[in-house]
Design a protein around this motif. Structure first.
Motif, PDB file in Angstrom:
ATOM      1  N   PHE A 127      -5.516   6.482  -1.067  1.00 36.96           N
ATOM      2  CA  PHE A 127      -6.343   5.424  -0.491  1.00 36.96           C
ATOM      3  C   PHE A 127      -6.566   4.216  -1.398  1.00 36.96           C
ATOM      4  CE2 PHE A 127      -7.735   9.382   1.600  1.00 36.96           C
ATOM      5  CZ  PHE A 127      -7.453   9.048   2.917  1.00 36.96           C
ATOM      6  N   MET A 128      -6.117   4.273  -2.643  1.00 36.06           N
ATOM      7  CA  MET A 128      -6.382   3.159  -3.540  1.00 36.06           C
ATOM      8  C   MET A 128      -5.673   1.885  -3.084  1.00 36.06           C
ATOM      9  SD  MET A 128      -6.311   3.101  -7.667  1.00 36.06           S
ATOM     10  CE  MET A 128      -6.858   1.657  -8.571  1.00 36.06           C
ATOM     11  N   GLY A 129      -4.410   2.005  -2.659  1.00 35.76           N
ATOM     12  CA  GLY A 129      -3.673   0.836  -2.177  1.00 35.76           C
ATOM     13  C   GLY A 129      -4.373   0.148  -1.025  1.00 35.76           C
ATOM     14  N   LYS A 179       0.819  -1.212   0.000  1.00 38.76           N
ATOM     15  CA  LYS A 179       0.000   0.000   0.000  1.00 38.76           C
ATOM     16  C   LYS A 179       0.857   1.268   0.000  1.00 38.76           C
ATOM     17  CE  LYS A 179      -0.814  -0.425   5.012  1.00 38.76           C
ATOM     18  NZ  LYS A 179      -1.874  -0.564   6.040  1.00 38.76           N
ATOM     19  N   TYR A 180       2.029   1.223   0.652  1.00 43.12           N
ATOM     20  CA  TYR A 180       2.888   2.405   0.671  1.00 43.12           C
ATOM     21  C   TYR A 180       3.658   2.560  -0.644  1.00 43.12           C
ATOM     22  CZ  TYR A 180       1.838   2.299   5.650  1.00 43.12           C
ATOM     23  OH  TYR A 180       1.176   2.281   6.849  1.00 43.12           O
ATOM     24  N   CYS A 181       4.048   1.451  -1.227  1.00 42.83           N
ATOM     25  CA  CYS A 181       4.714   1.505  -2.534  1.00 42.83           C
ATOM     26  C   CYS A 181       3.748   2.015  -3.593  1.00 42.83           C
ATOM     27  CB  CYS A 181       5.232   0.121  -2.922  1.00 42.83           C
ATOM     28  SG  CYS A 181       6.567  -0.483  -1.859  1.00 42.83           S
ATOM     29  N   ARG A 182       2.477   1.608  -3.470  1.00 41.61           N
ATOM     30  CA  ARG A 182       1.460   2.071  -4.416  1.00 41.61           C
ATOM     31  C   ARG A 182       1.243   3.572  -4.278  1.00 41.61           C
ATOM     32  NH1 ARG A 182      -2.204  -0.243  -8.093  1.00 41.61           N
ATOM     33  NH2 ARG A 182      -3.358   1.496  -8.971  1.00 41.61           N
ATOM     34  N   ILE A 183       1.207   4.066  -3.049  1.00 42.21           N
ATOM     35  CA  ILE A 183       1.036   5.501  -2.828  1.00 42.21           C
ATOM     36  C   ILE A 183       2.191   6.273  -3.457  1.00 42.21           C
ATOM     37  CG2 ILE A 183       1.065   7.309  -1.054  1.00 42.21           C
ATOM     38  CD1 ILE A 183      -0.538   5.406   0.742  1.00 42.21           C
ATOM     39  N   ALA A 184       3.424   5.779  -3.281  1.00 35.91           N
ATOM     40  CA  ALA A 184       4.599   6.449  -3.849  1.00 35.91           C
ATOM     41  C   ALA A 184       4.532   6.480  -5.373  1.00 35.91           C
ATOM     42  CB  ALA A 184       5.871   5.750  -3.384  1.00 35.91           C
ATOM     43  N   CYS A 185       4.154   5.352  -5.987  1.00 37.90           N
ATOM     44  CA  CYS A 185       4.030   5.295  -7.452  1.00 37.90           C
ATOM     45  C   CYS A 185       2.935   6.238  -7.941  1.00 37.90           C
ATOM     46  CB  CYS A 185       3.715   3.863  -7.901  1.00 37.90           C
ATOM     47  SG  CYS A 185       5.077   2.694  -7.699  1.00 37.90           S
ATOM     48  N   ASP A 186       1.817   6.267  -7.228  1.00 39.50           N
ATOM     49  CA  ASP A 186       0.697   7.115  -7.630  1.00 39.50           C
ATOM     50  C   ASP A 186       1.069   8.595  -7.566  1.00 39.50           C
ATOM     51  OD1 ASP A 186      -0.879   4.938  -8.094  1.00 39.50           O
ATOM     52  OD2 ASP A 186      -2.022   5.072  -6.234  1.00 39.50           O
ATOM     53  N   LEU A 187       1.763   8.987  -6.499  1.00 38.57           N
ATOM     54  CA  LEU A 187       2.175  10.389  -6.362  1.00 38.57           C
ATOM     55  C   LEU A 187       3.147  10.776  -7.470  1.00 38.57           C
ATOM     56  CD1 LEU A 187       2.609  10.707  -2.482  1.00 38.57           C
ATOM     57  CD2 LEU A 187       0.786  11.663  -3.893  1.00 38.57           C
ATOM     58  N   ALA A 188       4.055   9.869  -7.816  1.00 34.30           N
ATOM     59  CA  ALA A 188       5.005  10.139  -8.898  1.00 34.30           C
ATOM     60  C   ALA A 188       4.264  10.337 -10.218  1.00 34.30           C
ATOM     61  CB  ALA A 188       6.006   8.994  -9.014  1.00 34.30           C
ATOM     62  N   CYS A 189       3.240   9.525 -10.473  1.00 35.44           N
ATOM     63  CA  CYS A 189       2.458   9.645 -11.701  1.00 35.44           C
ATOM     64  C   CYS A 189       1.747  10.993 -11.783  1.00 35.44           C
ATOM     65  CB  CYS A 189       1.430   8.522 -11.784  1.00 35.44           C
ATOM     66  SG  CYS A 189       2.118   6.938 -12.275  1.00 35.44           S
ATOM     67  N   VAL A 190       1.198  11.437 -10.663  1.00 33.05           N
ATOM     68  CA  VAL A 190       0.490  12.718 -10.639  1.00 33.05           C
ATOM     69  C   VAL A 190       1.447  13.869 -10.959  1.00 33.05           C
ATOM     70  CG1 VAL A 190      -0.751  14.372  -9.187  1.00 33.05           C
ATOM     71  CG2 VAL A 190      -1.287  11.932  -9.038  1.00 33.05           C
ATOM     72  N   VAL A 191       2.602  13.857 -10.319  1.00 30.39           N
ATOM     73  CA  VAL A 191       3.581  14.936 -10.524  1.00 30.39           C
ATOM     74  C   VAL A 191       4.053  14.974 -11.982  1.00 30.39           C
ATOM     75  CG1 VAL A 191       5.891  15.750  -9.925  1.00 30.39           C
ATOM     76  CG2 VAL A 191       4.349  14.947  -8.127  1.00 30.39           C
TER      77      VAL A 191
END
Length: 213
Positions: free
Chosen positions: A194-196, A152-164
């Motif tokens: 919250f997706m992860g 879930k934390y790795c997913r949050i990091a990937c998602d934030l990178a995609c947004v930026v």
């Protein structure tokens, strides 16, 4: 129905429903999920159709998965690779034609439906274990193969990178800043953080019980 057939059904439905959820996200105009934000940024820069661009981008991610963990590649991966972008595009156009003016309440309903359906669909094809989308494989590889922390934390990091990255590409494309609201909004923020955890919830409480019933 035996487990093998259940896995195939879960994989196919998971990918198809995920494409529909992207259409719901887009129609809500509250922002799309983080990966679609990245795709929207790339789409703003490249003069090709969204479906074709989506296939090209996922082929690049497929190479990453093949190098790091081929186990992540399977039936669901191939369906996702070649059909998800077109399903999402068709779903969005269909919803626009059926609901040309949905108002704020309708937009909120579509956003909530998009979030729930996307997380449920992801949990289904994760659990089916016949391959995952090339993007989902990135967080799984970082978490399970590279041991960088819980999924879930790795997913949050990937998602934030995609947004930026998606926002940066959209801004340098020279398009109107007002169009950015269709990519980044409340829906993007909710899914980024919250997706992860939601995928894990549906995996434990819905997908696994369905497979093992």
């Amino acid at each position: 129905m035996d487990k093998r057939n259940k896995r195939i059904l879960m994989s196919v439905l998971g990918v198809v429903i995920c494409g529909i959820s992207i259409g719901l996200f887009k129609r809500s105009t509250f922002g799309v999920d983080p990966y679609q934000t990245l795709m929207g940024g790339v789409d703003a820069v490249l003069p090709i159709s969204f479906g074709t661009m989506y296939v090209i981008a996922n082929i690049c991610l497929l190479m990453f998965s093949l190098i790091n963990d081929r186990h992540r590649i399977g039936l669901a991966t191939l369906i996702n690779l070649f059909f998800l972008g077109y399903i999402a595009d068709y779903s969005h156009q269909f919803l626009k034609s059926v609901f040309p003016d949905i108002g704020l309440a309708g937009r909120v309903v579509m956003l909530l439906m998009g979030i729930v359906i996307m997380c449920l669909a992801s949990a289904f094809y994760f659990t089916a274990d016949l391959g995952v989308s090339t993007y989902d494989a990135v967080a799984l590889i970082i978490s399970e193969n590279w041991k960088m922390g819980p999924f879930k934390y790795c997913r949050i990091a990937c998602d934030l990178a995609c947004v930026v990255i998606g926002v940066a590409l959209f801004l340098i494309s020279g398009q109107s800043v007002s169009g950015l609201t269709e990519l980044v909004g409340l829906g993007t923020i909710i899914t980024a953080f919250f997706m992860g955890p939601l995928i894990e919830f549906f995996n434990v409480h819905v997908a696994l019980p369905f497979l093992n019933k």
